[in-house]
Write an enzyme that holds these catalytic residues in place. Sequence first.
Site, PDB file in Angstrom:
ATOM      1  N   LYS A 176      91.223 -62.278  32.283  1.00 22.54           N
ATOM      2  CA  LYS A 176      90.185 -63.149  33.202  1.00 22.54           C
ATOM      3  C   LYS A 176      88.492 -62.016  32.971  1.00 22.54           C
ATOM      4  O   LYS A 176      89.179 -60.424  32.072  1.00 22.54           O
ATOM      5  CB  LYS A 176      90.201 -62.798  34.701  1.00 22.54           C
ATOM      6  N   GLY A 194      96.155 -52.405  32.189  1.00 21.05           N
ATOM      7  CA  GLY A 194      95.087 -51.343  33.141  1.00 21.05           C
ATOM      8  C   GLY A 194      93.645 -50.672  32.722  1.00 21.05           C
ATOM      9  O   GLY A 194      92.987 -50.564  32.064  1.00 21.05           O
ATOM     10  N   ASP A 244      94.290 -60.378  42.658  1.00 22.31           N
ATOM     11  CA  ASP A 244      93.562 -61.033  41.327  1.00 22.31           C
ATOM     12  C   ASP A 244      94.605 -62.041  41.457  1.00 22.31           C
ATOM     13  O   ASP A 244      94.075 -63.197  40.514  1.00 22.31           O
ATOM     14  CB  ASP A 244      93.502 -60.461  40.140  1.00 22.31           C
TER      15      ASP A 244
HETATM   16  O1  C5P Z   1      95.549 -55.579  44.857  1.00 25.14           O
HETATM   17  P1  C5P Z   1      95.516 -55.089  43.841  1.00 25.14           P
HETATM   18  O2  C5P Z   1      97.036 -54.444  43.686  1.00 25.14           O
HETATM   19  O3  C5P Z   1      95.194 -55.270  42.664  1.00 25.14           O
HETATM   20  O4  C5P Z   1      95.102 -53.599  44.505  1.00 25.14           O
HETATM   21  C1  C5P Z   1      95.493 -52.558  43.641  1.00 25.14           C
HETATM   22  C2  C5P Z   1      94.656 -51.470  44.486  1.00 25.14           C
HETATM   23  O5  C5P Z   1      93.189 -51.085  44.552  1.00 25.14           O
HETATM   24  C3  C5P Z   1      95.152 -51.055  46.052  1.00 25.14           C
HETATM   25  O6  C5P Z   1      95.679 -50.907  47.031  1.00 25.14           O
HETATM   26  C4  C5P Z   1      93.474 -50.878  46.666  1.00 25.14           C
HETATM   27  O7  C5P Z   1      93.627 -48.862  47.151  1.00 25.14           O
HETATM   28  C5  C5P Z   1      92.562 -51.247  45.650  1.00 25.14           C
HETATM   29  N1  C5P Z   1      91.860 -51.907  45.805  1.00 25.14           N
HETATM   30  C6  C5P Z   1      91.061 -52.308  46.710  1.00 25.14           C
HETATM   31  N2  C5P Z   1      89.887 -53.361  47.463  1.00 25.14           N
HETATM   32  C7  C5P Z   1      89.711 -54.539  46.966  1.00 25.14           C
HETATM   33  C8  C5P Z   1      91.025 -54.594  45.733  1.00 25.14           C
HETATM   34  C9  C5P Z   1      91.672 -53.262  45.146  1.00 25.14           C
HETATM   35  O8  C5P Z   1      90.153 -51.509  47.352  1.00 25.14           O
HETATM   36  N3  C5P Z   1      89.698 -55.585  46.996  1.00 25.14           N
END
Ligand code: C5P
Length: 314
Positions: free
Chosen positions: A13, A97, A137
């Site tokens: 995406k 990443g 995501d």
């Molecule tokens: O949900 P995901 O594993 O992709 O998120 C990784 C990290 O990114 C979370 O632990 C958080 O620190 C940050 N994050 C956030 N707000 C979001 C999505 C992710 O702060 N909406």
Amino acid sequence: METRSARVRAYAKINLSLKVLGKRADGFHELRTVFQTISLADTLDIAFAPGRGLSIELDDPMRLDDNLVTRAARLFAERFKVRGSLRMKLAKRIPSGAGMGGGSSDAAAVLLALPALTGRRAELHEIMELGGSLGSDVAFFAAGGAALGIGRGEELYPLPEPKPLPVLVLAPAIHVSTPEAYRALGRGALTYSAEPHKLNTFQSFVWTPGFDSGSENDFEAAVFRLHPELERWLRKLERSGARVARLSGSGAALFGVFPNQAKLQGALPRFRSESLTVFSTRMLTRRQYRARWSASLREHAFEGTWPPQSRHLK
Ligand code: C5P
């Protein structure tokens, strides 16, 4: 019973626009984003043989301990009481990443393929709920196409599809960790901090036909401060005829949306560099995304159903 197998693609995406409103009580950030699937994809081979107990094996070149693919499979098996042996093989193309949702899409691919292979009925909201518990995501890839993501990005609403234009993706040899990118956002970078009306730019973007003007990404200032070469590549995309050029998610990949394939091809030589991997891709509409899924699960799922509904239901 026989082994059922399929080869499916897990698409990447881009975020056509991304606003970070503020930090919530649960530590996550409140988002407004426009997700768009593109044709760049990982390949997942998946084979299921019903049996006693549960064994899950993943042949994964990255060898990540808590690989989202294995976690998605375990979660699905527990939720839908699946017993048997599941063997999976992952071939990565989406850079990690990079802010392109690679790991999330791989996990979603497991959640979309398993109902068809195991003969379980799973509704869209169940797949989205399982996905949302794996990562912010993942749920998006259970929908595909163009979608508005709010909350952590896991609450999704369909958007009118833009024309599926060519997209040039630049993946630099830089990895940006998502939590670090969120930490690097100063208060001034957040959309609500200065004035609530800043959200109006996002609204006007979403209301613009084809989403071709006014896109923003609140991560850019912070991430470009850490990696100034990314901003130079972004400006070069703009100068090379990209209609929209942005950082994707929290980076480090950049993308440029071109008005046609010839313009993208013309721009390609300008991005020949040892420090970049370049992908020539195009947007995938929701219809295209679902048609490709239907085609790869043809043996196991009824065509035209979404999420793909199993032919093997008991
Ligand atoms: O949900 P995901 O594993 O992709 O998120 C990784 C990290 O990114 C979370 O632990 C958080 O620190 C940050 N994050 C956030 N707000 C979001 C999505 C992710 O702060 N909406």
